[in-house]
Design a protein around this motif. Structure first.
Motif, PDB file in Angstrom:
ATOM      1  N   THR A  17       2.203   2.433  12.367  1.00  0.00           N
ATOM      2  CA  THR A  17       2.365   4.074  12.159  1.00  0.00           C
ATOM      3  C   THR A  17       1.363   3.928  10.598  1.00  0.00           C
ATOM      4  N   PRO A  18       0.654   4.799  10.680  1.00  0.00           N
ATOM      5  CA  PRO A  18      -0.410   5.659  10.156  1.00  0.00           C
ATOM      6  C   PRO A  18       0.463   5.014   8.448  1.00  0.00           C
ATOM      7  N   GLU A  19       1.314   5.575   8.201  1.00  0.00           N
ATOM      8  CA  GLU A  19       2.158   5.404   7.047  1.00  0.00           C
ATOM      9  C   GLU A  19       1.536   3.933   6.318  1.00  0.00           C
ATOM     10  N   VAL A  20       2.405   3.352   7.635  1.00  0.00           N
ATOM     11  CA  VAL A  20       2.836   1.869   7.144  1.00  0.00           C
ATOM     12  C   VAL A  20       1.308   1.198   6.986  1.00  0.00           C
ATOM     13  N   ALA A  21       0.793   2.314   7.800  1.00  0.00           N
ATOM     14  CA  ALA A  21      -1.129   1.258   7.281  1.00  0.00           C
ATOM     15  C   ALA A  21      -1.893   1.375   6.118  1.00  0.00           C
ATOM     16  N   LEU A  22      -0.815   1.926   5.789  1.00  0.00           N
ATOM     17  CA  LEU A  22      -1.717   2.937   4.409  1.00  0.00           C
ATOM     18  C   LEU A  22      -1.249   2.459   3.256  1.00  0.00           C
ATOM     19  N   ALA A  23       0.080   1.828   2.886  1.00  0.00           N
ATOM     20  CA  ALA A  23       1.257   1.367   2.289  1.00  0.00           C
ATOM     21  C   ALA A  23       0.552  -0.330   2.588  1.00  0.00           C
ATOM     22  N   GLN A  24      -0.048  -0.982   3.864  1.00  0.00           N
ATOM     23  CA  GLN A  24      -0.596  -1.896   3.720  1.00  0.00           C
ATOM     24  C   GLN A  24      -1.773  -1.891   3.276  1.00  0.00           C
ATOM     25  N   GLY A  25      -2.628  -1.414   2.947  1.00  0.00           N
ATOM     26  CA  GLY A  25      -3.565  -0.827   2.383  1.00  0.00           C
ATOM     27  C   GLY A  25      -3.516  -0.867   1.048  1.00  0.00           C
ATOM     28  N   VAL A  26      -2.784   0.095   0.505  1.00  0.00           N
ATOM     29  CA  VAL A  26      -2.742   0.266  -0.986  1.00  0.00           C
ATOM     30  C   VAL A  26      -2.259  -1.121  -1.833  1.00  0.00           C
ATOM     31  N   LEU A  27      -1.281  -1.882  -0.623  1.00  0.00           N
ATOM     32  CA  LEU A  27      -0.647  -2.665  -1.677  1.00  0.00           C
ATOM     33  C   LEU A  27      -2.202  -3.848  -1.061  1.00  0.00           C
ATOM     34  N   ILE A  28      -3.187  -4.432  -0.462  1.00  0.00           N
ATOM     35  CA  ILE A  28      -4.393  -4.983  -0.171  1.00  0.00           C
ATOM     36  C   ILE A  28      -5.061  -4.669  -1.407  1.00  0.00           C
ATOM     37  N   GLN A  29      -4.917  -3.181  -1.439  1.00  0.00           N
ATOM     38  CA  GLN A  29      -5.780  -3.180  -2.978  1.00  0.00           C
ATOM     39  C   GLN A  29      -5.403  -3.180  -4.190  1.00  0.00           C
ATOM     40  N   VAL A  30      -4.508  -2.945  -4.470  1.00  0.00           N
ATOM     41  CA  VAL A  30      -3.796  -3.190  -5.291  1.00  0.00           C
ATOM     42  C   VAL A  30      -3.719  -5.415  -6.016  1.00  0.00           C
ATOM     43  N   LYS A  31      -4.161  -5.843  -4.490  1.00  0.00           N
ATOM     44  CA  LYS A  31      -3.757  -7.511  -4.581  1.00  0.00           C
ATOM     45  C   LYS A  31      -5.337  -7.521  -5.332  1.00  0.00           C
ATOM     46  N   ARG A  32      -6.379  -7.176  -4.531  1.00  0.00           N
ATOM     47  CA  ARG A  32      -7.476  -7.327  -5.144  1.00  0.00           C
ATOM     48  C   ARG A  32      -8.025  -6.769  -6.168  1.00  0.00           C
ATOM     49  N   ASP A  33      -7.480  -5.407  -6.435  1.00  0.00           N
ATOM     50  CA  ASP A  33      -8.162  -5.353  -8.010  1.00  0.00           C
ATOM     51  C   ASP A  33      -7.176  -6.002  -9.083  1.00  0.00           C
ATOM     52  N   LEU A  34      -6.155  -6.670  -8.971  1.00  0.00           N
ATOM     53  CA  LEU A  34      -5.531  -7.805 -10.048  1.00  0.00           C
ATOM     54  C   LEU A  34      -5.727  -9.028 -10.214  1.00  0.00           C
ATOM     55  N   ARG A  35      -6.886  -9.422  -9.258  1.00  0.00           N
ATOM     56  CA  ARG A  35      -7.309 -10.653  -8.984  1.00  0.00           C
ATOM     57  C   ARG A  35      -9.149 -10.252  -9.253  1.00  0.00           C
ATOM     58  N   ARG A  36      -9.953  -9.368  -9.195  1.00  0.00           N
ATOM     59  CA  ARG A  36     -11.017  -9.651  -9.690  1.00  0.00           C
ATOM     60  C   ARG A  36     -11.335  -8.684 -10.782  1.00  0.00           C
ATOM     61  N   PHE A  37     -10.618  -7.936 -11.396  1.00  0.00           N
ATOM     62  CA  PHE A  37     -10.524  -7.091 -13.090  1.00  0.00           C
ATOM     63  C   PHE A  37      -9.566  -7.435 -13.595  1.00  0.00           C
ATOM     64  N   ARG A  38      -8.705  -9.204 -13.571  1.00  0.00           N
ATOM     65  CA  ARG A  38      -8.003  -9.564 -14.268  1.00  0.00           C
ATOM     66  C   ARG A  38      -9.039  -9.636 -16.285  1.00  0.00           C
TER      67      ARG A  38
END
Length: 137
Positions: A17-38
């Motif tokens: 579903t698009p909603e679940v795919a968006l939730a997945q994308g948000v979580l992946i982006q946050v994971k990357r941001d926390l790692r990249r900008f720490r």
């Protein structure tokens, strides 16, 4: 034993579903941001890290894509995931900022107190307190 949050695991948990795919994308982006900008030194990088950190640390459920709602949509345990995402943060920026603000506030209050106290010792009229001022109205 705490599970590792890999992009593959999130892919496997996400539905079509698009909603679940968006939730997945948000979580992946946050994971990357926390790692990249720490350890970011520039203002934009620090802001990106603070936003990602605050999103993960929040217990808000009002926004459809809040951390808790995303975890629920993906079938993940929020507290376990939060610990994993925030592991290794150095004393977290919020506590450090709060301590700096408290130190500044205490120093400022001491400065004001010494100014008013020295003026009172010299015979200057004592300033009205806020409560006394309000009661005189």
């Amino acid at each position: 034993m705490k599970p590792q949050l890999s992009d593959e695991m999130v892919d496997a948990l996400a539905g079509s579903t698009p909603e679940v795919a968006l939730a997945q994308g948000v979580l992946i982006q946050v994971k990357r941001d926390l790692r990249r900008f720490r350890g970011a030194q520039d203002a934009v990088g620090r802001e990106m890290y603070r936003d990602a950190f605050a999103w993960v640390a929040s217990n808000d459920r009002a926004w459809p894509y809040s951390f808790l709602n995303v975890c629920e949509a993906l079938g993940l345990q929020a507290e376990v995931l939060r610990e994993e995402l925030l592991a290794g943060t150095e004393g977290n920026w919020y506590n450090r900022s709060r301590r700096l603000a408290q130190n500044f506030s205490a120093s400022f209050r001491r400065s004001l107190a010494s100014v008013f106290f020295s003026a009172h010792k010299r015979g200057a009229p004592r300033p009205l307190s806020f409560c006394r001022l309000i009661s005189d109205l």
